[in-house]
Design an enzyme around this catalytic site. Sequence first.
Site, PDB file in Angstrom:
ATOM      1  N   TYR A  53       0.834  -1.195   0.000  1.00 58.41           N
ATOM      2  CA  TYR A  53       0.000   0.000   0.000  1.00 58.41           C
ATOM      3  C   TYR A  53       0.874   1.253   0.000  1.00 58.41           C
ATOM      4  O   TYR A  53       1.878   1.335   0.714  1.00 58.41           O
ATOM      5  CB  TYR A  53      -0.946   0.030   1.196  1.00 58.41           C
ATOM      6  CG  TYR A  53      -2.063  -0.990   1.139  1.00 58.41           C
ATOM      7  CD1 TYR A  53      -2.274  -1.773   0.016  1.00 58.41           C
ATOM      8  CD2 TYR A  53      -2.914  -1.173   2.226  1.00 58.41           C
ATOM      9  CE1 TYR A  53      -3.302  -2.705  -0.031  1.00 58.41           C
ATOM     10  CE2 TYR A  53      -3.943  -2.107   2.194  1.00 58.41           C
ATOM     11  CZ  TYR A  53      -4.127  -2.868   1.063  1.00 58.41           C
ATOM     12  OH  TYR A  53      -5.144  -3.803   1.029  1.00 58.41           O
ATOM     13  N   SER A 215     -13.903  -4.353  -0.198  1.00 59.88           N
ATOM     14  CA  SER A 215     -14.783  -3.648  -1.142  1.00 59.88           C
ATOM     15  C   SER A 215     -16.256  -3.871  -0.810  1.00 59.88           C
ATOM     16  O   SER A 215     -17.041  -4.290  -1.661  1.00 59.88           O
ATOM     17  CB  SER A 215     -14.505  -4.086  -2.590  1.00 59.88           C
ATOM     18  OG  SER A 215     -15.083  -3.191  -3.515  1.00 59.88           O
ATOM     19  N   PRO A 216     -16.674  -3.557   0.425  1.00 57.46           N
ATOM     20  CA  PRO A 216     -18.070  -3.795   0.807  1.00 57.46           C
ATOM     21  C   PRO A 216     -19.071  -2.951   0.027  1.00 57.46           C
ATOM     22  O   PRO A 216     -20.245  -3.299  -0.041  1.00 57.46           O
ATOM     23  CB  PRO A 216     -18.084  -3.441   2.300  1.00 57.46           C
ATOM     24  CG  PRO A 216     -16.940  -2.502   2.468  1.00 57.46           C
ATOM     25  CD  PRO A 216     -15.884  -2.978   1.524  1.00 57.46           C
ATOM     26  N   LEU A 217     -18.601  -1.834  -0.564  1.00 63.12           N
ATOM     27  CA  LEU A 217     -19.490  -0.997  -1.373  1.00 63.12           C
ATOM     28  C   LEU A 217     -19.253  -1.220  -2.858  1.00 63.12           C
ATOM     29  O   LEU A 217     -19.740  -0.465  -3.698  1.00 63.12           O
ATOM     30  CB  LEU A 217     -19.304   0.485  -1.033  1.00 63.12           C
ATOM     31  CG  LEU A 217     -19.490   0.881   0.436  1.00 63.12           C
ATOM     32  CD1 LEU A 217     -19.466   2.394   0.571  1.00 63.12           C
ATOM     33  CD2 LEU A 217     -20.768   0.306   1.006  1.00 63.12           C
ATOM     34  N   GLY A 219     -16.625  -0.849  -4.820  1.00 60.61           N
ATOM     35  CA  GLY A 219     -15.977   0.266  -5.489  1.00 60.61           C
ATOM     36  C   GLY A 219     -16.831   1.518  -5.559  1.00 60.61           C
ATOM     37  O   GLY A 219     -16.659   2.349  -6.459  1.00 60.61           O
ATOM     38  N   LEU A 222     -22.356   0.737  -4.469  1.00 61.19           N
ATOM     39  CA  LEU A 222     -23.436   0.567  -3.493  1.00 61.19           C
ATOM     40  C   LEU A 222     -23.514   1.741  -2.520  1.00 61.19           C
ATOM     41  O   LEU A 222     -24.198   1.655  -1.503  1.00 61.19           O
ATOM     42  CB  LEU A 222     -23.235  -0.736  -2.717  1.00 61.19           C
ATOM     43  CG  LEU A 222     -23.229  -2.017  -3.557  1.00 61.19           C
ATOM     44  CD1 LEU A 222     -22.866  -3.219  -2.704  1.00 61.19           C
ATOM     45  CD2 LEU A 222     -24.581  -2.226  -4.237  1.00 61.19           C
ATOM     46  N   GLY A 223     -22.830   2.815  -2.840  1.00 61.89           N
ATOM     47  CA  GLY A 223     -22.788   3.964  -1.936  1.00 61.89           C
ATOM     48  C   GLY A 223     -23.667   5.129  -2.344  1.00 61.89           C
ATOM     49  O   GLY A 223     -23.416   6.260  -1.950  1.00 61.89           O
ATOM     50  N   GLY A 224     -24.702   4.876  -3.147  1.00 59.08           N
ATOM     51  CA  GLY A 224     -25.588   5.947  -3.587  1.00 59.08           C
ATOM     52  C   GLY A 224     -25.052   6.697  -4.788  1.00 59.08           C
ATOM     53  O   GLY A 224     -25.276   7.896  -4.943  1.00 59.08           O
TER      54      GLY A 224
END
Length: 329
Positions: A53, A215-217, A219, A222-224
Site C-alpha cells: 500500500y 470492497s463492501p461498497l 468500489g 453501493l454507496g448511492g
Amino acid sequence: MKYTQLGRTGVKVSRLVLGTMNFGPQTDEPTSHTIMDAALDAGLNFFDTANVYGWGENKGRTEEIIGNWFAKGGDRRDKVVLATKVYGNMAGDGDPWPNHDRLSALNIRRAVDASLKRLRTDHIDLYQFHHIDRRTPVEEIWQAIDVLIQQGKILYAGSSNFPGWKIAQTNETARRLGSYGLVSEQCLYNLAERRAEMEVIPAAQEYGLGIIPWSPLHGGLLGGVIKKETEGSRRTTGRSADALANTAVREKVQAYEDLLDKHGLEPGEAALAWLLTRPGVTGPIVGPRTAGQLQSALRALELELSEDVLTSLEEIFPGPGPSPEAFAW
C-alpha cells in the site's frame, strides 16, 4: 462498538475493520492519524494494511504512516489488532529478482522484517498472504510462518483472495505439519458480488476462519452513486462508471437506491449493515478517506435492517444459492 472473535482464535476484534489503503495515496498523514484516532476512540480496534500500500514508487508508505501513528504513544499499538499482508514485489516495477516476491520462504522473512520496521512495532497480529502462490510449495510457506511465530514476530496467519480449494489445501497441509493454519480469509464480498458464497465462505466456515470482506461498497457502486451523480455532488468515474454503462447493472443499482430511499436508509450504511448479517462474517473492511466517511461507516453498526428490507435486497441482488445445489443445471 460490537466485538466478535477473529476466526478460531481468542482475539476479540471490532465488527468493522479499518482499511488503510487510502492512507498516503489519497489521504495525507495528518488526516490519516486523525482517522485512526477517531477509530480507536470509537472502539474500532482492527486495522488492516499491506506492505504494497502506497503503490508505485511509494510502496510501504501506508505502513510508515501507521508506524508513525503508533510512535505517538498513548498505548496505540497495544490497543490495535494489526493485520498486514505479504506477496507483491517490493523491489519496484518490472520482473523481480528471484525469490524477492510471492510467498517464498526468503521473501516472507525479508518482508516481515521490512514491515515491522515501517510499522515501528515488534510484532504483527495477523500476517496475511495477499494472493495464492502457485510456485511455492505450501510446506515451505508454513515452515517460514512457523519460524516467525516462534520468533514472536507474528501471532497468526491469514489468507486473502484464496479460492475455497486453496483454503482447504493450505489448512490440510498445516494440519499434517502440526501448524496452526489459517485463521481468516479476506475476500471480495458484497451485495453486488456474492460469488464467495459458493465455495470460499463455506470452506472458511468449515475450517473456522473469520471472513473479512473487502470492497463492501463494490468500489462505490453501493454507496448511492446514481443519486450523487443526479445531484451533481459527485461525478461517477472509474469502475463504477464502467459498471453503470451496463443497462442491467444500472437498473439494479437504481432499484437498490430507490428501495433504501423509501425506507429512509443511506445506501453505504445499508450495504455494510447487510454484510454484518451474513453468516461467518467477522467484519467488513471500510477504507475512509475522511473522518466523515468513518463516522458514516460506524453508524452501520447500529443499523438493523428489517426483514422487509432484507427480502427486497435479496430480490435485487440474489445470491448464487447453496453449494452444491446451485451447480445443478
